[in-house]
Design an enzyme around this catalytic site. Structure first.
Site, PDB file in Angstrom:
ATOM      1  N   ASP A  41       0.823  -1.209   0.000  1.00 26.45           N
ATOM      2  CA  ASP A  41       0.000   0.000   0.000  1.00 26.45           C
ATOM      3  C   ASP A  41       0.859   1.261   0.000  1.00 26.45           C
ATOM      4  OD1 ASP A  41       1.000  -0.202   2.503  1.00 26.45           O
ATOM      5  OD2 ASP A  41      -0.888   0.155   3.559  1.00 26.45           O
ATOM      6  N   HIS A 246      26.164   7.278 -14.907  1.00 26.34           N
ATOM      7  CA  HIS A 246      24.957   7.316 -14.073  1.00 26.34           C
ATOM      8  C   HIS A 246      25.155   6.488 -12.801  1.00 26.34           C
ATOM      9  CE1 HIS A 246      22.147   8.569 -17.618  1.00 26.34           C
ATOM     10  NE2 HIS A 246      22.855   9.570 -17.139  1.00 26.34           N
ATOM     11  N   ASP A 263      27.555  14.872  -9.034  1.00 31.18           N
ATOM     12  CA  ASP A 263      26.547  15.521  -9.896  1.00 31.18           C
ATOM     13  C   ASP A 263      25.289  15.604  -9.044  1.00 31.18           C
ATOM     14  OD1 ASP A 263      24.712  16.305 -11.804  1.00 31.18           O
ATOM     15  OD2 ASP A 263      25.469  14.958 -13.361  1.00 31.18           O
ATOM     16  N   ASP A 274      21.279  21.994 -11.447  1.00 33.15           N
ATOM     17  CA  ASP A 274      21.985  20.804 -11.950  1.00 33.15           C
ATOM     18  C   ASP A 274      23.471  21.138 -11.949  1.00 33.15           C
ATOM     19  OD1 ASP A 274      22.785  18.509 -13.166  1.00 33.15           O
ATOM     20  OD2 ASP A 274      21.645  18.794 -15.030  1.00 33.15           O
ATOM     21  N   HIS A 355      28.890  12.008 -23.591  1.00 31.28           N
ATOM     22  CA  HIS A 355      27.546  12.599 -23.468  1.00 31.28           C
ATOM     23  C   HIS A 355      27.519  14.005 -24.051  1.00 31.28           C
ATOM     24  CE1 HIS A 355      28.993  14.941 -20.015  1.00 31.28           C
ATOM     25  NE2 HIS A 355      29.554  13.828 -19.571  1.00 31.28           N
ATOM     26  N   HIS A 359      21.952  20.802 -21.867  1.00 31.76           N
ATOM     27  CA  HIS A 359      20.517  20.560 -22.029  1.00 31.76           C
ATOM     28  C   HIS A 359      19.782  21.725 -21.393  1.00 31.76           C
ATOM     29  CE1 HIS A 359      20.274  19.275 -17.779  1.00 31.76           C
ATOM     30  NE2 HIS A 359      21.369  18.573 -18.006  1.00 31.76           N
ATOM     31  N   HIS A 366      15.985  17.832 -17.360  1.00 34.03           N
ATOM     32  CA  HIS A 366      16.231  17.856 -18.807  1.00 34.03           C
ATOM     33  C   HIS A 366      14.986  18.516 -19.391  1.00 34.03           C
ATOM     34  CE1 HIS A 366      19.216  14.250 -18.576  1.00 34.03           C
ATOM     35  NE2 HIS A 366      19.660  15.331 -17.986  1.00 34.03           N
ATOM     36  N   GLU A 384      28.216  21.135 -19.332  1.00 27.31           N
ATOM     37  CA  GLU A 384      28.736  20.045 -18.507  1.00 27.31           C
ATOM     38  C   GLU A 384      29.654  19.078 -19.245  1.00 27.31           C
ATOM     39  OE1 GLU A 384      25.715  17.045 -17.489  1.00 27.31           O
ATOM     40  OE2 GLU A 384      24.214  18.427 -18.261  1.00 27.31           O
ATOM     41  N   TYR A 388      36.480  11.082 -19.029  1.00 26.58           N
ATOM     42  CA  TYR A 388      36.396   9.875 -18.184  1.00 26.58           C
ATOM     43  C   TYR A 388      37.476   8.897 -18.632  1.00 26.58           C
ATOM     44  CZ  TYR A 388      32.044  12.359 -17.692  1.00 26.58           C
ATOM     45  OH  TYR A 388      31.133  13.369 -17.513  1.00 26.58           O
ATOM     46  N   ARG A 397      33.918  15.743 -14.372  1.00 26.11           N
ATOM     47  CA  ARG A 397      32.863  16.517 -15.044  1.00 26.11           C
ATOM     48  C   ARG A 397      32.678  17.804 -14.246  1.00 26.11           C
ATOM     49  NH1 ARG A 397      29.327  12.930 -15.560  1.00 26.11           N
ATOM     50  NH2 ARG A 397      27.830  13.254 -13.889  1.00 26.11           N
ATOM     51  N   GLU A 399      29.920  21.111 -14.153  1.00 25.21           N
ATOM     52  CA  GLU A 399      28.620  21.514 -14.711  1.00 25.21           C
ATOM     53  C   GLU A 399      28.100  22.775 -14.022  1.00 25.21           C
ATOM     54  OE1 GLU A 399      25.547  18.537 -14.193  1.00 25.21           O
ATOM     55  OE2 GLU A 399      24.286  19.492 -15.719  1.00 25.21           O
TER      56      GLU A 399
HETATM   57  N1  GLY Z   1      22.256  15.384 -13.590  1.00 23.36           N
HETATM   58  C1  GLY Z   1      21.788  15.084 -14.869  1.00 23.36           C
HETATM   59  C2  GLY Z   1      22.534  15.766 -15.902  1.00 23.36           C
HETATM   60  O1  GLY Z   1      23.570  16.328 -15.628  1.00 23.36           O
HETATM   61  O2  GLY Z   1      22.103  15.856 -17.011  1.00 23.36           O
HETATM   62 MN    MN Z   2      24.073  17.057 -13.712  1.00 24.61          MN
HETATM   63 MN    MN Z   3      22.908  18.209 -16.603  1.00 24.04          MN
END
Ligand code: GLY
Ligand code: MN
Ligand code: MN
Length: 429
Positions: A41, A246, A263, A274, A355, A359, A366, A384, A388, A397, A399
């Site tokens: 539940d 991820h 991140d 972000d 990547h 975005h 996103h 970002e 790697y 990274r 961002e």
């Molecule tokens: N944290 C998701 C991205 O950087 O797109």
């Molecule tokens: Mn991010």
């Molecule tokens: Mn991002």
């Protein structure tokens, strides 16, 4: 809600923008999201439908907005439907919006209980030819779960097959990707909360600390600053985990000499920060880590300089690819031969940077927008880049969140430490 109430002018203006794009003799309907089940539940925390929030500011389940701009009776041109509360609901779940609070939140003066929806909708349809309905058409949406809006599309088309149906999504994504100043202020607030979290963990991280302890520090700082919590599942990866794009386990010990990639962003009032920062676990980057870190920082700065009115995502990403390739050659990771032999589908830089660079960011992390839309003032993007190198246990990274302005851009994260030396200095204080 934990956040301070947003002035309802924002939502009134948003509805006006939608109305300006609707055909004559139309009605638009948007439902709130379902509360998603877990097991037995159990339920997840409520996450409002982004388009309903954009149009009303209502952050409650079982809500509906109806917009029929040229319906003859002015009273019925905008109606907000809310869940009617009762004694049992108030005992078990607490307070629900009253009709007055619905008005105060959304600026819609005609607020009814949602049990009246069918009757009102039927009345409106008598003077309409077009029905605008909501669906999630995000370019990367892959959900198998039906939303309340999707179920409504089916029911509505079955019941009223002779109307012309229109998609709200293309209009709303086009409106939502250009932010008003109030929205930019809310995003700035989410970034300011994120900054508090980052400054706190700079004093906390040291060899022996667990990744989940870092996560807990962020969460505590976010929630005590009126955030619901993380804007998305946080990625907190030390050593080799920094190379897992991820990585969500966040369950390992941080080791002396390793790098830590985080991140992490705070949500505030349904708007999202972000951020990614990469720091040395022991407070000092090794020579190689610093080399890679500064290469990523140069790419981030160069990419930010390209976030200007007139550019577009496809050309922007292609240009950053070239900048990144030069850095990867200088780091000894790829060769000029690799670049000579690359194909448009498989550029050489993808081996170490897999990547995209940017975005849109807003009510969704996103955020919705056509990737072909030319950049214009009010758009908000992340920037970002990353490199790697699993064979060296180094993933970096960086961002930031950037607003496009008339003559360039502003960085919503300009106060968040980013230079390697600045990070080291704070970690040593
Ligand atoms: N944290 C998701 C991205 O950087 O797109
Ligand atoms: Mn991010
Ligand atoms: Mn991002």
């Amino acid at each position: 809600m934990k956040y301070d109430r947003i002035n309802n002018d924002l939502f009134t203006r948003n509805r006006k923008k939608l109305v300006a794009r609707m055909k004559p003799r139309s009605v638009a309907i948007v439902h709130s999201n379902d509360i998603m089940p877990t097991n037995a539940d159990g339920y997840m925390g409520f996450m409002q439908n982004s388009n309903l929030f954009y149009l009303t500011g209502v952050d409650q389940e079982e809500s509906i907005v109806l917009i029929a701009p040229d319906f003859p009776d002015e009273e019925l041109r905008e109606v907000l439907f809310l869940r009617e509360t009762n004694e049992e609901i108030s005992i078990w779940e607490g307070h629900k919006l009253t009709k007055g609070e619905g008005l105060e939140t959304s600026g819609i003066s005609n607020v009814k209980w949602n049990t009246e929806f069918e009757k009102v909708f039927y009345t409106i349809l008598a003077e309409c030819d077009n029905i605008y309905l909501e669906s999630n058409e995000h370019i990367r949406s892959a959900s198998l779960v039906e939303t309340k809006n999707t179920r409504f599309i089916r029911a509505c088309q079955a019941q009223y097959p002779l109307y012309n149906y229109e998609r709200l999504f293309p209009i709303l994504q086009d409106l939502r990707c250009v932010k008003s100043q109030v929205e930019i202020d809310l995003l700035q607030q989410a970034c300011a909360i994120t900054e508090k979290g980052f400054r706190r963990i700079l004093k906390f991280v040291k060899p022996g600390v667990m990744e989940y302890e870092v996560e807990a520090e962020y969460l505590h700082e976010f929630v005590r600053n009126r955030s619901k919590g993380f804007a998305y599942e946080p990625i907190i990866g030390g050593g080799g985990n920094s190379c897992v794009l991820h990585y969500l386990n966040n369950n390992e010990e941080l080791k002396d000499g390793d790098i830590l990639l985080m991140d992490v962003g705070a949500e505030y009032a349904n708007y999202n920060a972000d951020m990614t920062r990469t720091i040395p676990v022991n407070g000092k980057f090794s020579d190689r880590q610093r080399q890679v870190y500064n290469a990523v920082l140069r790419v981030k700065n160069a990419a930010t300089d390209l976030l200007n009115p007139g550019n577009r995502i496809p050309e922007y990403h292609a240009e950053i690819g070239k900048i990144m390739e030069k850095e990867l050659v200088d780091l000894g990771l790829i060769t000029m031969d690799d670049i000579k032999n690359e194909t448009p589908e498989r550029p050489a830089y993808k081996k170490y940077f897999m990547h995209g660079t940017s975005h849109h960011l807003g009510i969704d992390v996103h955020d919705v927008a056509s990737i072909y839309k030319v950049f214009e003032p009010g758009m908000v993007f992340t920037v970002e880049p990353g490199i790697y190198i699993p064979e060296e246990n180094i993933g970096v990274r960086i961002e930031d969140d950037i607003v496009i302005t008339e003559d360039g851009h502003i960085n919503l994260m300009k106060n968040i430490p980013i230079e390697a030396e600045e990070i080291e200095e704070i970690m040593h204080q």
